[in-house]
Design a protein around this motif. Structure first.
Motif, PDB file in Angstrom:
ATOM      1  N   TRP A   1       0.839  -1.193   0.000  1.00 20.75           N
ATOM      2  CA  TRP A   1       0.000   0.000   0.000  1.00 20.75           C
ATOM      3  C   TRP A   1       0.871   1.239   0.000  1.00 20.75           C
ATOM      4  CZ3 TRP A   1       0.586  -3.372   4.003  1.00 20.75           C
ATOM      5  CH2 TRP A   1       1.107  -2.888   5.192  1.00 20.75           C
TER       6      TRP A   1
ATOM      7  N   PRO B   1      -5.169   5.702  -8.104  1.00 25.77           N
ATOM      8  CA  PRO B   1      -3.996   5.467  -8.955  1.00 25.77           C
ATOM      9  C   PRO B   1      -4.144   4.193  -9.788  1.00 25.77           C
ATOM     10  CG  PRO B   1      -3.294   6.111  -6.759  1.00 25.77           C
ATOM     11  CD  PRO B   1      -4.783   5.879  -6.689  1.00 25.77           C
ATOM     12  N   ALA B   2      -4.795   3.163  -9.245  1.00 23.27           N
ATOM     13  CA  ALA B   2      -5.012   1.930  -9.995  1.00 23.27           C
ATOM     14  C   ALA B   2      -5.927   2.157 -11.193  1.00 23.27           C
ATOM     15  CB  ALA B   2      -5.597   0.856  -9.081  1.00 23.27           C
TER      16      ALA B   2
ATOM     17  N   GLN C   1      -4.983  -4.295  -8.110  1.00 20.23           N
ATOM     18  CA  GLN C   1      -4.815  -2.994  -7.465  1.00 20.23           C
ATOM     19  C   GLN C   1      -6.181  -2.349  -7.248  1.00 20.23           C
ATOM     20  OE1 GLN C   1      -2.603  -0.976 -10.513  1.00 20.23           O
ATOM     21  NE2 GLN C   1      -0.650  -1.786  -9.796  1.00 20.23           N
TER      22      GLN C   1
ATOM     23  N   GLY D   1      -7.926   1.551  -5.901  1.00 18.44           N
ATOM     24  CA  GLY D   1      -7.703   2.956  -5.599  1.00 18.44           C
ATOM     25  C   GLY D   1      -7.611   3.788  -6.863  1.00 18.44           C
TER      26      GLY D   1
ATOM     27  N   VAL E   1      -2.449  -2.923  -3.278  1.00 20.83           N
ATOM     28  CA  VAL E   1      -2.173  -3.957  -4.276  1.00 20.83           C
ATOM     29  C   VAL E   1      -1.992  -5.309  -3.595  1.00 20.83           C
ATOM     30  CG1 VAL E   1      -1.002  -2.246  -5.725  1.00 20.83           C
ATOM     31  CG2 VAL E   1       0.357  -3.805  -4.319  1.00 20.83           C
TER      32      VAL E   1
ATOM     33  N   ASP F   1      -5.198   9.475  -3.040  1.00 19.71           N
ATOM     34  CA  ASP F   1      -4.044   8.876  -3.700  1.00 19.71           C
ATOM     35  C   ASP F   1      -3.682   7.496  -3.136  1.00 19.71           C
ATOM     36  OD1 ASP F   1      -3.045   9.650  -1.236  1.00 19.71           O
ATOM     37  OD2 ASP F   1      -1.202  10.526  -2.059  1.00 19.71           O
ATOM     38  N   ARG F   2      -4.542   6.918  -2.307  1.00 19.62           N
ATOM     39  CA  ARG F   2      -4.276   5.612  -1.703  1.00 19.62           C
ATOM     40  C   ARG F   2      -4.286   4.529  -2.777  1.00 19.62           C
ATOM     41  NH1 ARG F   2      -3.122   2.912   3.351  1.00 19.62           N
ATOM     42  NH2 ARG F   2      -3.873   0.778   3.072  1.00 19.62           N
ATOM     43  N   LEU F   3      -3.289   3.659  -2.723  1.00 18.69           N
ATOM     44  CA  LEU F   3      -3.189   2.525  -3.633  1.00 18.69           C
ATOM     45  C   LEU F   3      -2.966   1.277  -2.798  1.00 18.69           C
ATOM     46  CD1 LEU F   3      -2.914   1.411  -6.564  1.00 18.69           C
ATOM     47  CD2 LEU F   3      -0.453   1.834  -6.354  1.00 18.69           C
TER      48      LEU F   3
END
Length: 171
Positions: free
Chosen positions: A101, A139-140, A135, A137, A113, A109-111
């Motif tokens: 993460w 960004p994903a 992923q 979030g 995976v 902006d939390r990702l």
């Protein structure tokens, strides 16, 4: 051939992004591949998109079940925890997966995976290396529509580098 074990929340098709890369090569075994993958400090020696690996709680240098570690990839600082760990054994595939993460929980902006690896010996002195990642979030969602796909290309570089490093070590 075997498949990745997916935990709830990270099943492909129900995540914001998914990528899968695989190679099958002759002349290498799971035992040749495993030490290079199982030791995050070695990743930058064969994969240019990995840096600054370190462990928490006086653990390391190798991965193990539930161990916490950190590394940087794709421009993201990634906090990680191993969720599945099966070392190589005769007649079964080796497996390692981690939840990674970046960013604060609830932040835009939390990702999150789940990066999974499966390595298995095949007939005729071949080895199969499968890596898949899901992923979640924002960004994903952005990575999912990027072209060319940075995850597919980056993970292929990781696989190619892993194979080349294993071959060089064997030579």
């Amino acid at each position: 051939m075997n498949a990745i074990n997916w935990p709830e929340g990270f099943v492909p098709g129900f995540s914001d992004n998914y990528c899968s890369n695989e190679v099958i090569v002759a002349g290498l075994t799971t035992q040749d591949i495993w030490p290079l993958l199982n030791t995050p400090a070695l990743w930058p020696t064969y994969y240019k998109n990995s840096a600054n690996a370190r462990f928490y709680d006086n653990k390391g240098p190798e991965l193990e079940q539930d161990v916490r570690f950190y590394f940087e990839t794709f421009g993201f600082p990634v906090e990680s925890q191993v969720t599945e760990y099966v070392a190589p054994a005769e007649g079964q595939p080796a497996r390692v997966s981690w939840h990674g993460w970046s960013g604060e929980e609830g932040a835009a902006d939390r990702l999150d995976v789940l990066h999974a690896w499966l390595i298995e010996d095949l007939s005729d002195n071949r080895v199969r290396i499968l890596t898949q990642e899901t992923q979640n979030g924002q960004p994903a969602k952005e990575l999912a529509v990027a072209s060319p796909n940075p995850m597919i290309n980056g993970h292929q570089d990781w696989l190619d580098g892993l194979v080349a490093a294993a071959r060089a070590k064997k030579a």
